[in-house]
Write a protein that holds these residues in place. Structure first.
Motif, mmCIF file in Angstrom:
data_model
loop_
_atom_site.group_PDB
_atom_site.id
_atom_site.type_symbol
_atom_site.label_atom_id
_atom_site.label_comp_id
_atom_site.label_asym_id
_atom_site.label_seq_id
_atom_site.Cartn_x
_atom_site.Cartn_y
_atom_site.Cartn_z
ATOM 1 N N VAL A 163 10.808 -1.602 7.057
ATOM 2 C CA VAL A 163 9.885 -0.553 7.521
ATOM 3 C C VAL A 163 9.382 0.266 6.334
ATOM 4 O O VAL A 163 8.177 0.493 6.191
ATOM 5 C CB VAL A 163 10.592 0.358 8.563
ATOM 6 C CG1 VAL A 163 9.757 1.605 8.849
ATOM 7 C CG2 VAL A 163 10.848 -0.411 9.856
ATOM 8 N N VAL A 164 10.310 0.690 5.471
ATOM 9 C CA VAL A 164 9.915 1.513 4.315
ATOM 10 C C VAL A 164 8.986 0.712 3.397
ATOM 11 O O VAL A 164 7.970 1.226 2.913
ATOM 12 C CB VAL A 164 11.164 1.993 3.535
ATOM 13 C CG1 VAL A 164 10.773 2.645 2.209
ATOM 14 C CG2 VAL A 164 11.952 2.985 4.379
ATOM 15 N N THR A 165 9.319 -0.572 3.173
ATOM 16 C CA THR A 165 8.502 -1.394 2.277
ATOM 17 C C THR A 165 7.088 -1.564 2.817
ATOM 18 O O THR A 165 6.101 -1.353 2.093
ATOM 19 C CB THR A 165 9.151 -2.784 2.082
ATOM 20 O OG1 THR A 165 10.448 -2.596 1.540
ATOM 21 C CG2 THR A 165 8.333 -3.647 1.138
ATOM 22 N N PHE A 166 6.973 -1.960 4.074
ATOM 23 C CA PHE A 166 5.636 -2.196 4.628
ATOM 24 C C PHE A 166 4.850 -0.888 4.819
ATOM 25 O O PHE A 166 3.627 -0.893 4.820
ATOM 26 C CB PHE A 166 5.723 -2.980 5.932
ATOM 27 C CG PHE A 166 6.002 -4.447 5.699
ATOM 28 C CD1 PHE A 166 5.204 -5.199 4.842
ATOM 29 C CD2 PHE A 166 7.059 -5.078 6.320
ATOM 30 C CE1 PHE A 166 5.462 -6.540 4.606
ATOM 31 C CE2 PHE A 166 7.329 -6.435 6.090
ATOM 32 C CZ PHE A 166 6.519 -7.156 5.226
ATOM 33 N N THR A 167 5.587 0.226 4.971
ATOM 34 C CA THR A 167 4.895 1.511 5.086
ATOM 35 C C THR A 167 4.312 1.922 3.734
ATOM 36 O O THR A 167 3.196 2.436 3.655
ATOM 37 C CB THR A 167 5.877 2.611 5.569
ATOM 38 O OG1 THR A 167 6.494 2.155 6.759
ATOM 39 C CG2 THR A 167 5.158 3.921 5.835
ATOM 40 N N THR A 168 5.077 1.704 2.667
ATOM 41 C CA THR A 168 4.629 2.159 1.349
ATOM 42 C C THR A 168 3.774 1.123 0.630
ATOM 43 O O THR A 168 2.983 1.475 -0.236
ATOM 44 C CB THR A 168 5.839 2.501 0.458
ATOM 45 O OG1 THR A 168 6.710 1.372 0.427
ATOM 46 C CG2 THR A 168 6.598 3.702 0.996
ATOM 47 N N ASN A 169 3.962 -0.164 0.948
ATOM 48 C CA ASN A 169 3.172 -1.203 0.288
ATOM 49 C C ASN A 169 2.937 -2.359 1.262
ATOM 50 O O ASN A 169 3.732 -3.310 1.320
ATOM 51 C CB ASN A 169 3.889 -1.697 -0.974
ATOM 52 C CG ASN A 169 3.051 -2.688 -1.755
ATOM 53 O OD1 ASN A 169 1.918 -2.979 -1.377
ATOM 54 N ND2 ASN A 169 3.602 -3.203 -2.826
ATOM 55 N N ALA A 170 1.866 -2.248 2.016
ATOM 56 C CA ALA A 170 1.601 -3.224 3.085
ATOM 57 C C ALA A 170 1.311 -4.623 2.545
ATOM 58 O O ALA A 170 1.370 -5.603 3.285
ATOM 59 C CB ALA A 170 0.428 -2.742 3.931
#
Lengths: 132, 342
Positions: free
Chosen positions: B34-41
């Motif tokens: 979640v954090v990864t896709f939120t900050t770098n889609a």
């Protein structure tokens, strides 16, 4: 633990306590100064006109800019690279950005930039050099 | 204890321990995604898997390495030690996912064998900045694999406790390799001070805990004992609780003196199974029971009740008034010694 194991544990951890920080500090001090997030900000959208096009089996490169010169490098990666960890450098070895899966990448560049180099930092190899 | 080897001797505590581990892993991986896709889609799935499983394995390795010294410093951490083997095997699986995906992504698309490619694609072994850090991670993964593969009691019994323990102490080498793998690899490109600080803090805590616990035990080993005709004074009878033990040190080795059924017996403190502290266990059904995995010994002879075959050293005791004395010379493992009556 028996007495000899306790002594071995102590010895191992004292050694690790001395050597590990030393190596880590050396590694940190020698970290190359190319912070991706600051220098290599990828341009998500563009409205600049295309000044020059270069095409190969792997890439299509559009140099976009104004009459003052190129400002953006638009790189269309057609197929995934054989070295998926790939970093794009300009002709002065400044990091432009990182490329991975096939798709469109846009990086800001200097108008006077004459070439780009794509390197695999893990294997420490040059993947390709492209004259602009 | 069991007569036959079974894959896992499940009980309520182990199931609860593993459930907590499983939930921790799921929550971490989902949170990371979640954090990864939120900050770098734009992050690719392969990169996400490599990073999520790699960071999870490192976090788990830190927790695992903290458990040992924490239990030596404070006994309240003992429940964490109980099923540490499952924790270790799960950590290896997480590291293996990271390693396998990294090899697939970085080394399978060339015309060189992927394993050969790890060692030969970058030959800059003299450079610290460009050091082939993947080699370090690969070697650590091999060590963790050997540990996970031999974690079962079958291997403990067949390799001998000494060899098994020596093999499993290689985790310290694996840890050093992992830390260098991070600092010479990922941190050469990822220069976030937060990540760098977190891993540095983790390594500092691990090293400090182990050194502190190690030197705390030196004090116990070197504690002065009063001696009378070769007998060491231990304590008064009242200092030992019923069905429990008082520990002392004889010639650098820990000895547990148990009080039970109006008698006293002394045995070596180290369980033959995995080195658990017998003196922190208690008498159950007439047997000294190791607090780690429940291995049992008869207090009068240091032998596991038949058909088991484990044996620990025994010691002579004497009682003068209410004062307990021990002869520091150990008897061979399993030697019967008459308990002294209180």
């Amino acid at each position: 633990m028996i007495s000899s194991q306790r002594k071995r544990h102590r010895f191992i951890w004292v050694m690790i306590g001395v050597l590990l920080p030393l190596l880590v500090v050396l590694a940190v001090l020698r970290t190359p100064s190319f912070p991706y997030s600051e220098k290599a900000e990828i341009v998500a959208e563009t409205s600049l006109p295309i000044l020059k096009e270069i095409e190969s089996d792997l890439f299509k490169i559009n140099l976009r800019g104004t009459s003052d010169g190129a400002e953006e490098l638009e790189l269309l990666l057609k197929v995934p690279l054989k070295s998926p960890s790939a970093v794009v450098f300009d002709d002065q070895q400044n990091v432009l950005g990182q490329i991975g899966a096939s798709g469109v990448y846009r990086f800001p560049i200097r108008p006077a930039n004459k070439a780009i180099t794509i390197k695999d930092p893990i294997k420490n190899q040059i993947i390709t050099e492209i004259k602009l | 204890m069991g007569l036959d080897y079974q894959l896992v001797l499940w009980n309520k505590q182990k199931k609860r321990y593993d459930l907590v581990l499983f939930l921790f892993i799921v929550i971490y991986l989902l949170g990371f995604a979640v954090v990864t896709f939120t900050t770098n889609a734009n992050t690719s799935l392969e990169t996400l898997i490599i990073r999520a499983f790699g960071s999870l394995a490192i976090l788990m390795l830190h927790i695992i390495l903290m458990i040992g010294p924490l239990t030596r410093i404070d006994k309240r951490f003992m429940p964490l030690l109980y099923n540490r083997r499952h924790f270790g095997v799960l950590m290896f699986l997480m590291a293996a996912v990271h390693g396998v995906f990294s090899i697939i992504q970085f080394h399978t698309l060339g015309n060189v064998n992927p394993i050969v490619s790890i060692f030969t694609s970058n030959l800059d072994y003299n450079s610290l900045t460009n050091f082939p850090f993947q080699v370090l991670g690969f070697l650590a993964l091999i060590i963790l694999f050997l540990m996970a593969a031999t974690s079962h009691d079958f291997w403990l019994a067949n390799l001998s406790a000494k060899t098994w323990k020596a093999l499993h102490m290689a985790v310290y080498l694996a840890y050093t390799l992992v830390i260098l793998h991070i600092f010479l690899g990922a941190f050469q490109q990822e220069t976030s001070p937060l990540l760098l600080g977190l891993v540095g803090l983790g390594a500092t805590i691990i090293v400090a805990l182990h050194i502190f616990a190690g030197f705390k035990e030196v004090k116990v080993d070197q504690a002065k004992v009063s001696e009378e005709d070769g007998w060491h004074y231990v304590c008064s009878v009242e200092d030992i609780k019923e069905n429990r033990a008082k520990m002392t040190t004889c010639a650098g080795e820990r000895v547990a003196i148990f009080k039970y059924e109006g008698k006293l017996s002394a045995v070596h403190n180290v369980c033959r199974h995995q080195g658990g502290p017998l003196g922190e266990g208690k008498i159950v059904d007439g047997c000294i029971t190791c607090p780690w995995h429940g291995y049992q010994y008869l207090p009068g002879n240091g032998q596991s009740p038949p058909p088991f075959t484990e044996k620990v050293e025994t010691y002579n005791l004497k009682l003068v008034g209410n004062k307990v004395y021990i002869d520091p010379k150990a008897h061979a493992p399993g030697t019967p010694v008459d308990p002294i009556k209180i």
